[in-house]
Design a protein around this motif. Structure first.
Motif, short mmCIF file in Angstrom:
data_model
loop_
_atom_site.label_atom_id
_atom_site.label_comp_id
_atom_site.label_asym_id
_atom_site.label_seq_id
_atom_site.Cartn_x
_atom_site.Cartn_y
_atom_site.Cartn_z
N LYS A 38 0.83 -1.20 0.08
CA LYS A 38 -0.07 0.05 -0.19
C LYS A 38 0.86 1.29 0.15
O LYS A 38 0.47 2.25 -0.86
N ALA A 39 1.95 1.20 0.66
CA ALA A 39 2.65 2.33 0.81
C ALA A 39 3.47 2.64 -0.53
O ALA A 39 3.71 3.73 -1.29
N ALA A 40 3.90 1.59 -1.30
CA ALA A 40 4.69 1.34 -2.59
C ALA A 40 3.64 2.06 -3.57
O ALA A 40 4.05 2.78 -4.37
N ASP A 41 2.37 1.46 -3.44
CA ASP A 41 1.43 2.14 -4.47
C ASP A 41 0.91 3.49 -4.15
O ASP A 41 0.94 4.49 -5.28
N ALA A 42 1.03 4.01 -3.12
CA ALA A 42 0.87 5.12 -2.61
C ALA A 42 1.95 6.39 -3.09
O ALA A 42 1.88 7.36 -3.79
N PHE A 43 3.31 5.78 -3.02
CA PHE A 43 4.45 6.55 -3.54
C PHE A 43 4.26 6.68 -5.03
O PHE A 43 4.59 7.61 -5.65
#
Length: 76
Positions: free
Chosen positions: A14-19
């Protein structure tokens, strides 16, 4: 049954997708605007800076970061 590793992996994805989404938004904004007027980060390059440094590609903040990384040309 999900364990702590599964939860951690989900949070990381999720953090990677947001970035990635944030970066793509910034690149799209920079692409839509005149490249001579907008830095890749999406910040407008002030007219005074563009006049003082012909062909400038980065805002002052990004230029300082690039110089600290040793990047001397391009948009990296």
């Amino acid at each position: 049954m999900a364990d702590e590793c599964d939860f951690a992996a989900d949070m990381e994805l999720k953090a990677a997708d947001a970035f990635v989404a944030q970066r793509l938004d910034r690149l799209a904004a920079a692409h839509l605007a005149d490249s001579a007027e907008v830095c890749a980060c999406g910040t407008a390059i002030p007219e005074a800076r563009r006049k003082a440094v012909p062909g400038v590609l980065r805002c002052t903040f990004c230029q300082v970061k690039a110089e600290r990384r040793g990047v001397t040309h391009g948009r990296a």
